[in-house]
Design an enzyme around this catalytic site. Structure first.
Site, PDB file in Angstrom:
ATOM      1  N   VAL A  24       0.834  -1.199   0.000  1.00 20.36           N
ATOM      2  CA  VAL A  24       0.000   0.000   0.000  1.00 20.36           C
ATOM      3  C   VAL A  24       0.870   1.249   0.000  1.00 20.36           C
ATOM      4  CG1 VAL A  24      -1.982  -1.115   1.087  1.00 20.36           C
ATOM      5  CG2 VAL A  24      -0.244  -0.051   2.514  1.00 20.36           C
ATOM      6  N   CYS A  25       0.251   2.342  -0.406  1.00 17.29           N
ATOM      7  CA  CYS A  25       0.901   3.641  -0.476  1.00 17.29           C
ATOM      8  C   CYS A  25       1.612   3.943   0.843  1.00 17.29           C
ATOM      9  CB  CYS A  25      -0.167   4.694  -0.757  1.00 17.29           C
ATOM     10  SG  CYS A  25       0.455   6.368  -0.774  1.00 17.29           S
ATOM     11  N   PRO A  26       2.828   4.413   0.809  1.00 15.68           N
ATOM     12  CA  PRO A  26       3.609   4.848  -0.356  1.00 15.68           C
ATOM     13  C   PRO A  26       4.625   3.817  -0.844  1.00 15.68           C
ATOM     14  CG  PRO A  26       4.676   5.665   1.600  1.00 15.68           C
ATOM     15  CD  PRO A  26       3.466   4.852   2.061  1.00 15.68           C
TER      16      PRO A  26
ATOM     17  N   ASP B 281      -2.473  -1.359  -5.361  1.00 12.72           N
ATOM     18  CA  ASP B 281      -3.027  -0.244  -4.597  1.00 12.72           C
ATOM     19  C   ASP B 281      -3.522   0.820  -5.580  1.00 12.72           C
ATOM     20  OD1 ASP B 281      -3.695   1.716  -2.804  1.00 12.72           O
ATOM     21  OD2 ASP B 281      -1.654   2.091  -2.098  1.00 12.72           O
TER      22      ASP B 281
ATOM     23  N   ASP C  94      -0.332   8.340  -7.584  1.00 13.99           N
ATOM     24  CA  ASP C  94       0.978   8.543  -6.971  1.00 13.99           C
ATOM     25  C   ASP C  94       2.134   8.314  -7.940  1.00 13.99           C
ATOM     26  OD1 ASP C  94      -0.392   9.062  -4.656  1.00 13.99           O
ATOM     27  OD2 ASP C  94       0.046   7.120  -3.723  1.00 13.99           O
TER      28      ASP C  94
END
Length: 76
Positions: free
Chosen positions: A14-16, A41, A47
């Site tokens: 998941v981010c980041p 994600d 992103d």
């Protein structure tokens, strides 16, 4: 299109983390080399392009199949 120089599997992260791992991989590559990044994600959809723009890399393509985003990035 030519085969990628490197492939990074960030599925399930998941981010980041997908962007951070892509950054690390790209730093180890020669300018002009191509990285294929796989991510699940959905935040990566915004992103990764933002990262490429800020770092000067070229986002060559974005594809999605079966919930997996595939980003093709050419190192600056």
């Amino acid at each position: 299109m030519n085969a990628p120089d490197a492939r990074l599997d960030a599925r399930g992260l998941v981010c980041p983390l997908p962007v951070l791992r892509a950054r690390k991989a790209l730093m180890a590559m020669a300018p002009g080399a191509v990285l294929t990044l796989l991510a699940t994600d959905q935040a990566a959809r915004r992103d990764v392009p933002a990262f490429c723009q800020s770092a000067g890399h070229v986002l060559v393509a974005v594809d999605e199949a079966d919930g997996v985003l595939t980003f093709t990035i050419r190192r600056a």
